[in-house]
Motif scaffolding. Structure first.
Motif, short mmCIF file in Angstrom:
data_model
loop_
_atom_site.label_atom_id
_atom_site.label_comp_id
_atom_site.label_asym_id
_atom_site.label_seq_id
_atom_site.Cartn_x
_atom_site.Cartn_y
_atom_site.Cartn_z
N PRO A 6 -7.50 -17.37 26.64
CA PRO A 6 -6.26 -16.46 26.78
C PRO A 6 -6.35 -15.37 26.06
N ASN A 7 -5.56 -14.39 26.21
CA ASN A 7 -5.38 -13.12 25.45
C ASN A 7 -4.73 -13.64 24.35
N PRO A 8 -5.08 -12.93 23.07
CA PRO A 8 -4.42 -13.32 21.70
C PRO A 8 -2.78 -12.80 21.61
N PRO A 9 -1.82 -13.57 21.10
CA PRO A 9 -0.78 -13.29 21.09
C PRO A 9 -0.46 -11.59 20.34
N GLU A 10 0.50 -11.13 20.80
CA GLU A 10 0.94 -9.48 20.35
C GLU A 10 1.43 -9.65 18.91
N ALA A 11 0.91 -8.86 17.86
CA ALA A 11 1.27 -8.88 16.81
C ALA A 11 2.54 -8.29 16.66
N PRO A 12 3.45 -8.95 15.71
CA PRO A 12 4.92 -8.57 15.55
C PRO A 12 4.97 -7.14 15.20
N SER A 13 5.87 -6.55 15.43
CA SER A 13 6.07 -4.99 15.27
C SER A 13 6.48 -4.66 13.78
N VAL A 14 7.20 -5.74 12.97
CA VAL A 14 7.74 -5.66 12.00
C VAL A 14 6.49 -6.24 10.95
N SER A 15 6.07 -5.38 9.95
CA SER A 15 5.26 -5.83 9.06
C SER A 15 6.01 -6.67 7.62
N PRO A 16 5.38 -7.76 7.23
CA PRO A 16 6.36 -8.54 6.06
C PRO A 16 6.31 -7.66 4.73
N TYR A 17 5.47 -6.69 4.92
CA TYR A 17 5.28 -5.90 3.64
C TYR A 17 6.17 -4.61 3.62
N ASP A 18 6.87 -4.37 4.67
CA ASP A 18 7.64 -3.24 4.81
C ASP A 18 8.78 -2.86 3.59
N PRO A 19 9.37 -4.06 3.38
CA PRO A 19 10.43 -3.91 2.41
C PRO A 19 10.07 -3.76 0.81
N LEU A 20 8.68 -3.50 0.65
CA LEU A 20 8.16 -3.38 -0.64
C LEU A 20 8.89 -2.14 -1.23
N ASP A 21 9.30 -2.77 -2.53
CA ASP A 21 9.90 -1.54 -3.35
C ASP A 21 8.91 -0.66 -4.22
N PRO A 22 8.87 0.54 -4.23
CA PRO A 22 7.65 1.48 -4.96
C PRO A 22 7.96 1.30 -6.41
N THR A 23 8.78 0.80 -6.83
CA THR A 23 9.21 0.66 -8.27
C THR A 23 8.40 -0.65 -8.76
N LYS A 24 8.80 -1.59 -7.98
CA LYS A 24 8.02 -2.82 -8.42
C LYS A 24 6.65 -2.74 -8.25
N LEU A 25 6.06 -1.96 -7.15
CA LEU A 25 4.45 -1.76 -7.02
C LEU A 25 4.13 -1.16 -8.07
N ASN A 26 4.80 -0.08 -8.65
CA ASN A 26 4.08 0.72 -9.72
C ASN A 26 4.26 -0.28 -11.01
N GLU A 27 5.16 -1.12 -11.36
CA GLU A 27 5.26 -2.07 -12.26
C GLU A 27 4.23 -3.15 -12.18
N ALA A 28 4.04 -3.47 -11.05
CA ALA A 28 2.63 -4.57 -10.96
C ALA A 28 1.56 -3.75 -11.14
N ALA A 29 1.38 -2.75 -10.79
CA ALA A 29 0.12 -1.97 -10.97
C ALA A 29 -0.33 -1.60 -12.44
N GLU A 30 0.89 -1.29 -13.28
CA GLU A 30 0.66 -1.18 -14.77
C GLU A 30 0.31 -2.61 -15.33
N ARG A 31 0.96 -3.43 -15.02
CA ARG A 31 0.69 -4.81 -15.62
C ARG A 31 -0.79 -5.12 -15.36
N ALA A 32 -1.19 -4.99 -14.32
CA ALA A 32 -2.77 -5.49 -13.76
C ALA A 32 -3.56 -4.56 -14.60
N LEU A 33 -3.37 -3.05 -14.97
CA LEU A 33 -4.07 -2.16 -15.59
C LEU A 33 -4.21 -2.64 -17.02
N ASP A 34 -3.11 -2.93 -17.66
CA ASP A 34 -2.77 -3.43 -19.00
C ASP A 34 -3.66 -4.59 -19.22
#
Length: 121
Positions: A6-34
């Protein structure tokens, strides 16, 4: 034409990663680099960088005493390396003999320093 799967199911239109906060992403990147790039310049990595004082050399020991003890230590290591070398074969024997020769050179240097420290009349 018949399709066996059968055809695969259609992907949901909403990504689970949409509500990411850019500030939190920046902090996580800084921690990883440090974490991966080490401490920031100017910070001390270890709390105490002084050498261990378990074994210390007497501060009032003379140069001649220090050199004589260094010579005796090197002589002992020389004997141990020779004994070990004669129990080995092949490249391991050559390795042990190389260590023995370096110790022998150290003995010659210390012996010369002893001669300069206390020349024979």
């Amino acid at each position: 034409m018949f399709k066996p799967t059968p055809n695969p199911p259609e992907a949901p239109s909403v990504s689970p990663y949409d509500p990411l906060d850019p500030t939190k992403l920046n902090e996580a990147a800084e921690r990883a680099l440090d974490h991966h790039l080490g401490p920031k310049p100017g910070t001390q990595r270890f709390a105490d960088t002084r050498p261990s004082t378990l074994f210390i050399v007497s501060p009032d020991a003379t140069t001649e005493t220090l050199l004589a003890n260094a010579y005796e230590t090197l002589a002992s290591v020389n004997v141990m390396a020779c004994d070990l070398a004669f129990e080995l074969e092949g490249s391991r024997r050559h390795f042990a003999l190389a260590i023995q020769q370096m110790v022998e050179l150290g003995q010659l240097l210390v012996n010369r320093a002893l001669d300069l420290e206390n020349p024979a009349h």
